[in-house]
Design an enzyme around this catalytic site. Structure first.
Site, PDB file in Angstrom:
ATOM      1  N   PRO A  12      20.658 -54.460 -49.111  1.00  0.00           N
ATOM      2  CA  PRO A  12      21.955 -55.122 -49.289  1.00  0.00           C
ATOM      3  C   PRO A  12      22.983 -54.654 -48.255  1.00  0.00           C
ATOM      4  O   PRO A  12      23.281 -53.472 -48.156  1.00  0.00           O
ATOM      5  CB  PRO A  12      22.368 -54.713 -50.705  1.00  0.00           C
ATOM      6  N   GLU A  13      23.510 -55.595 -47.478  1.00  0.00           N
ATOM      7  CA  GLU A  13      24.589 -55.303 -46.552  1.00  0.00           C
ATOM      8  C   GLU A  13      25.653 -56.377 -46.742  1.00  0.00           C
ATOM      9  O   GLU A  13      25.598 -57.140 -47.721  1.00  0.00           O
ATOM     10  CB  GLU A  13      24.056 -55.234 -45.122  1.00  0.00           C
ATOM     11  N   LYS A  54      30.809 -54.536 -48.587  1.00  0.00           N
ATOM     12  CA  LYS A  54      29.640 -54.424 -49.453  1.00  0.00           C
ATOM     13  C   LYS A  54      30.011 -54.431 -50.937  1.00  0.00           C
ATOM     14  O   LYS A  54      29.153 -54.211 -51.784  1.00  0.00           O
ATOM     15  CB  LYS A  54      28.880 -53.137 -49.125  1.00  0.00           C
ATOM     16  N   ARG A  62      20.783 -40.808 -42.503  1.00  0.00           N
ATOM     17  CA  ARG A  62      20.068 -42.046 -42.750  1.00  0.00           C
ATOM     18  C   ARG A  62      19.153 -42.331 -41.568  1.00  0.00           C
ATOM     19  O   ARG A  62      19.342 -41.835 -40.459  1.00  0.00           O
ATOM     20  CB  ARG A  62      21.056 -43.210 -42.913  1.00  0.00           C
TER      21      ARG A  62
END
Length: 261
Positions: A2-3, A51, A251
């Site tokens: 999800p972005e 987001k 990340r």
């Protein structure tokens, strides 16, 4: 993953079945909100902010207007379907259930669930929204360039500077600009990075499958993300996976050592 484009599309899906409708049933399956009940109240609007997703609920004679604020994080998703349809995920994964007379919206595995009296104030810290009606590229560029020592890879994920880019887009944007994610912001043409980010998210906002290469075939949609040890689509050098960010917040990044040297 999800972005910003995923949340934008999710808001559009929810808007179609909820906006202007009276909730016949609501259920919050999260600590602190389990006793909240919005049944009988009208959904006035649904919108995304980077987001973040906001479902705005009208006030009543005795209750103030309020917003359901959710964030998908890594695993979250909203499903919409006619009332009576069997859920596509296990019930124990549901965090919110909203039902009108005809349709149901169920939020599964949502990373954040809040009720906000003033959502604009709560989200005021966010940078310009790449898919917002008030998108301001100059403001986004200014916010990013104000941190010259930060790596461009970390800056792209900082929602306080510009809202909407996630890990997948980060790697794809850096590849397309020929910039290594660890390059300091001071050494990057930030305006062109910002422009590309806007164009990529805008091109994908109505697609169910994200594409950055222009090729919609499942094996060819992305340039580098998720392609560790696979050949670069441009120069055939093997793509590298590394991590970027402070300990505990690092990340994955993917890049081509030749094209992004």
């Amino acid at each position: 993953m999800p972005e910003g484009d995923t949340v934008y599309r999710t808001a559009a899906d929810l808007r179609r079945i909820l906006e202007g409708k009276v909730l016949q049933h609501s259920q919050f399956r999260t600590p602190g909100l389990a006793t909240s009940d919005l049944a009988g109240r009208t959904v006035t609007s649904v919108r995304s902010r980077g987001k973040h997703l906001l479902i705005n609920i009208a006030g009543t004679a005795t209750q103030s207007a309020i917003s359901i604020h959710t964030h998908l994080k890594m695993e979250g998703e909203w499903h919409v379907h006619p009332v009576g349809t069997r859920w596509r995920k296990p019930a124990h994964k549901a965090r919110i259930v909203l039902r009108t007379s005809t349709h149901e919206a169920v939020g599964f595995d949502l990373g954040v669930v809040d009720l906000l009296a003033d959502p604009d104030a709560a989200l005021a810290y966010l940078g310009p929204d790449l898919l917002g009606d008030d998108w301001d590229p100059a403001k986004a560029t200014t916010r990013i360039t104000a941190h010259p020592g930060t790596t461009i890879g970390e800056a792209l994920l900082d929602q306080r500077l510009m809202a909407g880019v996630g890990n997948e887009y980060r790697s794809e944007i850096c590849f397309l600009r020929g910039v290594h994610p660890e390059t300091p912001v001071a050494d990057v043409d930030v305006a062109t990075v910002v422009d590309l980010a806007r164009r990529l998210l805008w091109a994908n906002k109505d697609r169910k499958v994200r594409v950055t290469t222009g090729n919609t075939a499942p094996h060819a949609r992305l340039w580098v993300y998720g392609r560790h040890r696979q050949p670069c689509r441009r120069c055939h050098t093997l793509i590298v996976r590394a991590t970027l960010g402070p300990p505990g917040q690092d990340r994955s990044i993917y890049f081509c050592p030749a094209c992004q040297s």
